[in-house]
Design an enzyme around this catalytic site. Sequence first.
Site, PDB file in Angstrom:
ATOM      1  N   SER A 178       0.858  -1.183   0.000  1.00 46.36           N
ATOM      2  CA  SER A 178       0.000   0.000   0.000  1.00 46.36           C
ATOM      3  C   SER A 178       0.895   1.234   0.000  1.00 46.36           C
ATOM      4  O   SER A 178       1.711   1.406  -0.903  1.00 46.36           O
ATOM      5  CB  SER A 178      -0.960  -0.030   1.192  1.00 46.36           C
ATOM      6  OG  SER A 178      -1.877   1.047   1.129  1.00 46.36           O
ATOM      7  N   THR A 179       0.807   2.071   1.018  1.00 42.34           N
ATOM      8  CA  THR A 179       1.565   3.321   1.057  1.00 42.34           C
ATOM      9  C   THR A 179       3.062   3.051   0.955  1.00 42.34           C
ATOM     10  O   THR A 179       3.620   2.296   1.725  1.00 42.34           O
ATOM     11  CB  THR A 179       1.274   4.071   2.363  1.00 42.34           C
ATOM     12  OG1 THR A 179      -0.137   4.181   2.528  1.00 42.34           O
ATOM     13  CG2 THR A 179       1.898   5.456   2.343  1.00 42.34           C
ATOM     14  N   HIS A 205      -2.461  -0.993  -3.566  1.00 38.20           N
ATOM     15  CA  HIS A 205      -3.606  -0.106  -3.385  1.00 38.20           C
ATOM     16  C   HIS A 205      -3.409   1.169  -4.197  1.00 38.20           C
ATOM     17  O   HIS A 205      -2.478   1.939  -3.949  1.00 38.20           O
ATOM     18  CB  HIS A 205      -3.773   0.260  -1.909  1.00 38.20           C
ATOM     19  CG  HIS A 205      -4.117  -0.897  -1.035  1.00 38.20           C
ATOM     20  ND1 HIS A 205      -3.934  -0.894   0.322  1.00 38.20           N
ATOM     21  CD2 HIS A 205      -4.643  -2.124  -1.327  1.00 38.20           C
ATOM     22  CE1 HIS A 205      -4.333  -2.049   0.834  1.00 38.20           C
ATOM     23  NE2 HIS A 205      -4.757  -2.813  -0.147  1.00 38.20           N
ATOM     24  N   MET A 295      -0.178   1.158   5.138  1.00 41.87           N
ATOM     25  CA  MET A 295      -1.016   1.448   6.302  1.00 41.87           C
ATOM     26  C   MET A 295      -2.070   0.362   6.467  1.00 41.87           C
ATOM     27  O   MET A 295      -2.505  -0.251   5.502  1.00 41.87           O
ATOM     28  CB  MET A 295      -1.704   2.805   6.132  1.00 41.87           C
ATOM     29  CG  MET A 295      -0.794   4.006   6.292  1.00 41.87           C
ATOM     30  SD  MET A 295      -1.713   5.570   6.267  1.00 41.87           S
ATOM     31  CE  MET A 295      -1.820   5.873   4.517  1.00 41.87           C
ATOM     32  N   ASP A 298      -4.392  -4.882   5.731  1.00 42.81           N
ATOM     33  CA  ASP A 298      -4.729  -5.713   4.584  1.00 42.81           C
ATOM     34  C   ASP A 298      -3.558  -6.654   4.293  1.00 42.81           C
ATOM     35  O   ASP A 298      -2.407  -6.239   4.231  1.00 42.81           O
ATOM     36  CB  ASP A 298      -5.013  -4.837   3.359  1.00 42.81           C
ATOM     37  CG  ASP A 298      -5.640  -5.615   2.215  1.00 42.81           C
ATOM     38  OD1 ASP A 298      -6.183  -6.709   2.472  1.00 42.81           O
ATOM     39  OD2 ASP A 298      -5.587  -5.126   1.072  1.00 42.81           O
TER      40      ASP A 298
END
Length: 364
Positions: A178-179, A205, A295, A298
């Site tokens: 993600s991030t 993401h 973050m 998931d």
Amino acid sequence: MIRVFVVDDSAFARRAIARVLGADPAIAVVGEAAGGAEALLRIPLARPDLVTLDLDMPGMNGLTVLRAVLGRDPGLRVLMLSAHTREGAEATVEALAAGAVDFVDKSRFGLMEFDGLGRELVSRVKALGWAGRRTGAGGSRREQAGGEVSPVCSRLLPSAPACPPARLSADVCVLGASTGGPAAIQQVLEALPPDFPLPIAIVQHMPPGFTGPFARRLDQRCRLRVREAVDGDPLEPGRVLIAPAGLHMRVNSKLVAALSPEPAQARHVPSVDELMLSAARARPGRVLGVLLTGMGDDGADGMAEIRAQGGTTLAESEASCVVYGMPRAAYERGGVTRLLPLPELAEWLAGVKVTSRGEASARP
């Protein structure tokens, strides 16, 4: 207090962003700039923890400013504000590869919807700002993360080896991020040889419109073939499939990618958990799971299931994560076999050799 510097050529946008960010007691807006040249002069004096940077500015655009700022201070965290156009998406992906830690697609909000944009910015700034706070002794957390694994990580898995086993029992590799993930994924894939023995399926993401340019950039930069997945795509060694934004990607027993918008109520679409859980069901005990910076949590359930079925799982350690959220959650749920800083994780993967099902079953 998280110190933020705002760069945007629109005076109205600068005021609105500064007002929303400044209203949060955890954030202090320490400066503003209307253009690239002004930003390069003022940012060093303001010493922010994080910069919000508009990508599309006249004259010196955001990508040029980003490279100049990070050239001076590699530890500074930069959050891009971009637009969902073909040109904007491609430039955003390039900015992420150049070192921006995340982006907000401001075209999701109308011209006067600064409250919605502001809430999104506050959430991202607080997560990124606390994760990357400058240390008092000199340098940033990112600059200090280049050496040994942090004490927290070394306590978690003190004996994690830097090299893979001689042979790994696996049919597929599934990876989530993600991030901070785009740059991390690029670093991992660039390290892999063209004869990497496993097909790779990836969930990163991203909002719609950005995964296609992301896949194309990776395909240009890596020795493996990379594409945005299409429903029915076979997973083959030497090939990497990127889940399209807005669709979950799952793997079936024939190692074919299946795309679906359901469950639409999932927090992330695509979901790392959906990909990893499907792979664990499809090839129990023969999945290599990899979880990088991000973050939230998931992927934590998926990693735990892969490991419980007898597969192997790697997670990026806090030492190199932009945000040590998803890997931490996976470790805390028992889903991590090895926890490694990103360079070592990429090196581990590059050395992977696999054992076929016949070889595995023939072992005493």
